[in-house]
Design a protein around this motif. Structure first.
Motif, short mmCIF file in Angstrom:
data_model
loop_
_atom_site.label_atom_id
_atom_site.label_comp_id
_atom_site.label_asym_id
_atom_site.label_seq_id
_atom_site.Cartn_x
_atom_site.Cartn_y
_atom_site.Cartn_z
N CYS A 43 41.85 53.59 22.43
CA CYS A 43 43.56 52.24 23.19
C CYS A 43 43.37 52.06 23.70
CB CYS A 43 44.72 52.55 22.10
SG CYS A 43 45.39 54.21 22.86
N LYS A 67 46.24 53.28 26.21
CA LYS A 67 47.46 53.16 26.82
C LYS A 67 47.43 54.00 27.44
CE LYS A 67 48.73 53.20 22.11
NZ LYS A 67 49.79 54.30 20.70
N VAL A 71 51.54 59.14 25.88
CA VAL A 71 50.90 57.92 25.20
C VAL A 71 50.01 58.28 24.24
CG1 VAL A 71 52.41 56.20 26.83
CG2 VAL A 71 49.93 56.75 27.01
#
Length: 104
Positions: free
Chosen positions: A55, A57, A91
């Motif tokens: 992802c 992040k 996160v």
């Protein structure tokens, strides 16, 4: 780094605070690469690759630019600069990054 920075001799000299320039002053561009701050860390990030979804992040929240992404968009931690702030683990939705006590 290809070129030698003017500040490098002072950094290698380990002269303490008496010769430090005024705080908040950047003597020349790129000099932060000479200060490896990873030894401040108590906990280090560990990636469980099978859980990582790519992802990215973690890459975007790292305040020290200590994360690079590999060709599969999975993080590679630069432990020379990672201070162990845990933002990447916080996160990480699938929990692929954990913070583990670093034994030195």
């Amino acid at each position: 780094m290809d070129k030698k920075l003017k500040t490098e001799p002072l950094i290698n000299e380990k002269w303490g605070t008496s010769k430090l320039p005024m705080g908040g002053v950047v003597p020349e561009g790129g000099s932060s690469k000479l200060f490896k701050t990873g030894d401040w860390r108590v906990f280090m990030p560990v990636l469980y690759d099978d859980s990582c979804t790519g992802c990215v992040k973690c890459y975007f929240v790292c305040p020290d630019d200590a994360i690079r992404m590999n060709e599969d968009e999975k993080p590679i931690f630069d432990l020379d600069y990672c201070k162990g702030c845990e933002l990447c683990a916080d996160v990480c939705t699938p929990g692929a990054i954990t913070m583990e006590l670093e034994l030195k």
